[in-house]
Scaffold this active site. Structure first.
Site, PDB file in Angstrom:
ATOM      1  N   GLU A  95       0.838  -1.198   0.000  1.00 25.73           N
ATOM      2  CA  GLU A  95       0.000   0.000   0.000  1.00 25.73           C
ATOM      3  C   GLU A  95       0.868   1.241   0.000  1.00 25.73           C
ATOM      4  OE1 GLU A  95      -2.961   0.058   3.077  1.00 25.73           O
ATOM      5  OE2 GLU A  95      -3.533  -2.019   2.691  1.00 25.73           O
ATOM      6  N   PHE A 133      -7.335   2.310   5.671  1.00 26.22           N
ATOM      7  CA  PHE A 133      -6.583   1.077   5.399  1.00 26.22           C
ATOM      8  C   PHE A 133      -6.908  -0.101   6.313  1.00 26.22           C
ATOM      9  CE2 PHE A 133      -3.542   3.958   7.649  1.00 26.22           C
ATOM     10  CZ  PHE A 133      -3.442   3.268   8.855  1.00 26.22           C
ATOM     11  N   LYS A 164       7.193  -1.245   6.969  1.00 25.62           N
ATOM     12  CA  LYS A 164       7.250   0.001   6.207  1.00 25.62           C
ATOM     13  C   LYS A 164       8.567   0.058   5.470  1.00 25.62           C
ATOM     14  CE  LYS A 164       8.831   2.186  10.419  1.00 25.62           C
ATOM     15  NZ  LYS A 164       8.575   3.066  11.522  1.00 25.62           N
ATOM     16  N   ARG A 166      -3.004   8.674  16.646  1.00 25.86           N
ATOM     17  CA  ARG A 166      -2.237   7.500  17.070  1.00 25.86           C
ATOM     18  C   ARG A 166      -1.889   7.579  18.554  1.00 25.86           C
ATOM     19  NH1 ARG A 166       3.276   5.895  14.045  1.00 25.86           N
ATOM     20  NH2 ARG A 166       4.333   5.008  15.813  1.00 25.86           N
ATOM     21  N   LYS A 218       2.383   4.345   1.413  1.00 26.31           N
ATOM     22  CA  LYS A 218       2.557   4.851   2.785  1.00 26.31           C
ATOM     23  C   LYS A 218       2.343   6.359   2.722  1.00 26.31           C
ATOM     24  CE  LYS A 218       5.685   4.833   6.789  1.00 26.31           C
ATOM     25  NZ  LYS A 218       5.114   5.995   7.377  1.00 26.31           N
TER      26      LYS A 218
HETATM   27  P1  AMP Z   1       5.947   5.017  10.967  1.00 24.81           P
HETATM   28  O1  AMP Z   1       5.138   6.145  11.549  1.00 24.81           O
HETATM   29  O2  AMP Z   1       7.105   5.490  10.164  1.00 24.81           O
HETATM   30  O3  AMP Z   1       6.281   3.971  11.988  1.00 24.81           O
HETATM   31  O4  AMP Z   1       5.024   4.285   9.900  1.00 24.81           O
HETATM   32  C1  AMP Z   1       3.791   3.724  10.257  1.00 24.81           C
HETATM   33  C2  AMP Z   1       2.674   4.714  10.008  1.00 24.81           C
HETATM   34  O5  AMP Z   1       2.462   4.917   8.615  1.00 24.81           O
HETATM   35  C3  AMP Z   1       1.323   4.252  10.483  1.00 24.81           C
HETATM   36  O6  AMP Z   1       1.164   4.427  11.871  1.00 24.81           O
HETATM   37  C4  AMP Z   1       0.385   5.132   9.696  1.00 24.81           C
HETATM   38  O7  AMP Z   1       0.172   6.347  10.382  1.00 24.81           O
HETATM   39  C5  AMP Z   1       1.177   5.463   8.441  1.00 24.81           C
HETATM   40  N1  AMP Z   1       0.569   4.944   7.185  1.00 24.81           N
HETATM   41  C6  AMP Z   1       0.518   5.638   6.022  1.00 24.81           C
HETATM   42  N2  AMP Z   1      -0.068   4.913   5.063  1.00 24.81           N
HETATM   43  C7  AMP Z   1      -0.419   3.729   5.619  1.00 24.81           C
HETATM   44  C8  AMP Z   1      -1.058   2.552   5.111  1.00 24.81           C
HETATM   45  N3  AMP Z   1      -1.437   2.438   3.846  1.00 24.81           N
HETATM   46  N4  AMP Z   1      -1.238   1.524   5.983  1.00 24.81           N
HETATM   47  C9  AMP Z   1      -0.831   1.605   7.272  1.00 24.81           C
HETATM   48  N5  AMP Z   1      -0.226   2.693   7.799  1.00 24.81           N
HETATM   49  C10 AMP Z   1      -0.013   3.739   6.978  1.00 24.81           C
END
Ligand code: AMP
Length: 552
Positions: A246, A340, A421, A268, A248
Site C-alpha cells: 500500500e 486502510f 514500512k 495515534r 505509505k
Molecule cells: P511510521 O510512523 O514510520 O512507523 O510508519 C507507520 C505509520 O504509517 C502508520 O502508523 C500510519 O500512520 C502510516 N501509514 C501511512 N499509510 C499507511 C497505510 N497504507 N497503511 C498503514 N499505515 C499507513
C-alpha cells in the site's frame, strides 16, 4: 483516600529509580486503595488527571496557578514568578511558600484524592464568561486545604509536571502485582481500552476472568498496531507472499469510531481530534455504512483535491492543533483520508480476522468519495511489480510503501511484524550543539532538549536547526551534560547557550522549512546516532548540504 497519602507516595517514588522497586511500591499503594478511588489514583500516578482519550483539557496554566498561590499564601505574584524562574519548579515553590502559611492558619478540611479530581473535573468543563474566575476558585480551594508536601505534588499534577518516571509499563505491572492477575491480560485490556484506571478496577473486581472479557468498545480508542522497518521488498516477500503493498501516505494516523449517530476521531497517540476535523466527521457519518465501526486511515493535508499532492507535515500539524476558527482552516488546509483497516463492525470485534478479510469488510462498509478514500493497494508475490509500486508511491509525493501480511490478525499496540514500512533512507547529518535547557524533575541536573546547529560558511555562523530530546539514554544524557557543562557561556532561567564544540551525528525523518530556527529549517524527529568525538565543529555538514538535501 487522603491526598497526603498520594503526596507521600510521590515523594517516595521521586527518591527511587529502579523499575522493580517502583513497581512494588505502587502495587502496595494500589492494593490498599478503596475501589472507587482506584482509577483516579492510576491516572494521577501516571501524571494525568483524566485519561488522554477523553480529550479533556484542564485549562489551568502557570499564570492562573501563580494567582491561586498568591491568593492562598499572601505572597505577591511577582515574587512567586521570580521564585519559579529561579527554581524551575512551581511545585517546590508552592511547598516553600505554603510552609509559612501552615504556621499561621488551620486547614478547613482534609484534602482527598476524590476532592482533587472533583474540583479539577468541574474546572475543566467551565466555559465562557467568568470561567477563569471560577476555575481559580476551584484551585484556591484545593491549595488552601493542602499541606506543604501535598501542595508540591498538587501543583505539579495540575500543571502536568508530575514526572515521577512512572510509565504505563510500571503501572501495568503494579496492577498485576496488586491484584494478583496475569500481567499479559492487564496489558491486553489496556491496549484495547487505553485506560489503565478502568483496567485496574476490572482487575480488582473480577480478576483474570473479567480481564479476559475486555473487548473493543466504539468511542474508546484502541492502541494502534505498529509497523516494523522492512529490510527490503524481496526480504519481506520471502517472509510472506503474496503480500499487500500500500502507499505509505505522508500524514497522521486517524482512528474513526462510529456509533449510530456519533463519530469520534483519535490520533495515534489517542488524542481526541473530533472537533478539529468536521469534514472527516461528516464523511464518516455519510459514508460508513454500518451502525457501529472502528476504522483506521491516514489523514493527509493536500494542496488541492485535483492534484492530491501532500503538503508538508507542518500544515497537517496546524490542523491537528487548531482549536478555534476551524471552518476557516478546513478551507485553507484541505485534507483527505486514506482508509486502510477495519477492526470492529456492528458490535463485533474483527481483531482476530485476517487482514485479507478485514480489507474486504472495509471495502464493503465504505462508500469512497474524493476525500474519503480507500488506500491504494496492490497484492503481489512478484518483486518487480512490488518495486514498480514502490516507485509509484514515491512519485505521488508520499513516503514509501507499507507491506502487509494478508493472513495476520490485528495486534493492538505492538510492532509484531504483521506490517512493514519501507522508505528511502535519509542520510544522517553531523551537527553542532549550541544550546540546551536544564531538565526538570529527575532530569533537573541534566542538560536536555539540545539545540542543534548547522554551520553556514557564507555567514561564518552556527544556525539553529532543531532540538534533540529523544533517543538518548540516561547514560547519554549524563555524558552529554558532562561534555557540555564546561562549555556553557550564558544561562537565562533554564536556557543555556553553549560554545559550539560538540558534534553529534543525527538521524531524522525529514527536513522542513521552519520560522522557529535561525537556519530557516527544522529536522523532523531528530535522533542521536552517536557523539562524534572525532570531529570538530567545522568538519560537519554545512548549510549548503541542507539546502541540497532540501532541493532533492
Ligand atoms: P511510521 O510512523 O514510520 O512507523 O510508519 C507507520 C505509520 O504509517 C502508520 O502508523 C500510519 O500512520 C502510516 N501509514 C501511512 N499509510 C499507511 C497505510 N497504507 N497503511 C498503514 N499505515 C499507513
Amino acid at each position: 483516600m487522603e491526598f497526603k497519602d498520594f503526596a507521600e507516595l510521590c515523594s517516595l517514588l521521586d527518591s527511587k529509580s529502579g523499575r522493580i522497586e517502583m513497581t512494588d511500591i505502587i502495587a502496595g499503594f494500589l492494593s490498599k486503595i478503596p475501589r472507587e478511588t482506584l482509577s483516579i489514583a492510576c491516572y494521577f500516578i501516571g501524571g494525568e488527571v483524566f485519561p488522554i482519550w477523553q480529550g479533556v483539557e484542564l485549562g489551568i496554566a502557570g499564570k492562573l496557578m501563580i494567582k491561586a498561590l498568591s491568593d492562598v499564601s499572601g505572597v505577591e505574584d511577582e515574587e512567586i514568578e521570580k521564585l519559579i524562574r529561579d527554581k524551575g519548579d512551581a511545585g517546590l515553590v508552592a511547598e516553600q511558600i505554603l510552609v509559612k502559611k501552615t504556621q499561621t492558619t488551620l486547614f478547613q478540611e482534609t484534602l482527598t484524592l476524590e476532592k482533587v479530581y472533583d474540583n479539577l473535573s468541574k474546572a475543566a468543563v467551565l466555559e465562557g464568561k467568568g470561567a477563569q474566575e471560577k476555575r481559580l476558585s476551584y484551585v484556591q480551594e484545593l491549595l488552601s486545604n493542602a499541606g506543604p508536601l501535598e501542595s508540591r505534588y498538587l501543583v505539579r499534577l495540575v500543571l502536568g509536571e508530575l514526572r515521577l518516571g512512572v510509565g504505563d509499563g510500571i503501572i501495568r505491572d503494579a496492577i498485576a502485582k496488586a491484584f494478583n492477575v496475569d500481567v499479559d491480560l492487564v496489558e491486553r485490556a489496556y491496549q484495547l481500552t487505553s485506560d489503565l484506571g478502568e483496567v485496574a478496577k476490572t482487575a480488582n473486581t473480577g480478576g483474570n476472568e473479567k480481564l479476559k472479557e475486555v473487548s473493543l468498545v466504539p468511542m474508546r480508542p484502541v492502541k494502534v498496531m505498529l509497523a516494523q522497518k522492512a529490510e527490503g521488498l524481496e526480504e519481506t516477500l520471502a517472509e510472506f507472499s503474496p503480500a499487500a503493498f500500500e502507499v505509505k501516505y505522508d500524514g497522521a494516523r486517524i482512528q474513526i469510531h462510529k456509533d449510530r449517530k456519533q463519530i469520534e476521531l483519535y490520533t495515534r497517540r489517542l488524542e481526541n481530534v473530533t472537533k478539529q476535523f468536521p469534514e472527516i466527521v461528516k464523511s464518516s457519518m455519510e459514508n460508513i455504512n454500518a451502525e457501529s465501526a472502528i476504522i483506521e486511515g491516514e489523514v493527509v493535508a493536500i494542496k488541492s483535491f485535483e492534484d492530491r499532492k501532500p503538503r508538508p507535515f507542518q500544515d497537517l500539524s496546524r490542523r491537528i492543533k487548531r482549536k478555534y476558527d476551524i471552518s476557516q482552516m478546513v478551507k485553507k488546509i484541505p485534507v483527505e483520508v486514506n482508509l486502510f483497516d477495519l477492526i470492529y463492525i456492528n458490535g463485533e470485534s474483527k481483531l482476530e480476522t485476517p487482514f485479507r478479510e478485514r480489507r474486504k469488510l472495509l471495502e464493503e462498509a465504505v462508500s469512497a468519495t474524493e476525500s474519503f478514500r480507500l488506500s491504494e493497494q496492490m497484492v503481489t508475490d512478484n518483486a518487480e511489480q512490488a518495486d514498480e509500486f514502490y516507485e509509484h508511491a514515491i512519485s505521488l509525493g508520499h513516503e514509501g510503501v507499507m507491506i502487509k501480511n494478508l493472513d495476520a490478525p490485528y495486534q493492538p499496540g505492538s510492532r509484531v511484524g504483521y506490517m512493514y514500512k519501507l522508505k528511502p533512507v535519509m542520510e544522517s547529518l553531523d551537527l553542532i550543539i549550541i544550546g540546551a535547557i536544564w531538565g526538570e524533575g529527575k532530569r533537573a541536573h541534566w542538560l536536555a532538549s539540545l539545540l542543534l546547529s548547522v554551520y553556514d560558511p557564507a555567514r561564518g555562523e552556527f544556525l539553529e536547526i532543531g532540538r534533540l530530546g529523544t533517543g538518548l539514554t540516561d547514560e547519554q544524557f549524563q555524558e552529554m551534560t558532562e561534555l557540555l557543562k564546561p562549555l556553557v557561556v550564558e544561562e537565562k532561567g533554564q536556557e543555556v547557550k553553549i560554545k559550539p564544540k560538540v558534534v553529534v551525528e543525527v538521524a531524522y525523518e525529514e527536513i522542513q522549512h521552519s520560522p522557529t530556527y535561525s537556519s530557516g529549517y527544522a529536522l523532523r524527529f531528530p535522533r542521536l546516532v552517536r557523539i562524534r568525538n572525532d570531529k570538530g565543529p567545522l568538519d560537519t555538514d554545512t548549510m549548503e548540504r541542507i539546502e541540497e538535501l532540501m532541493r532533492k
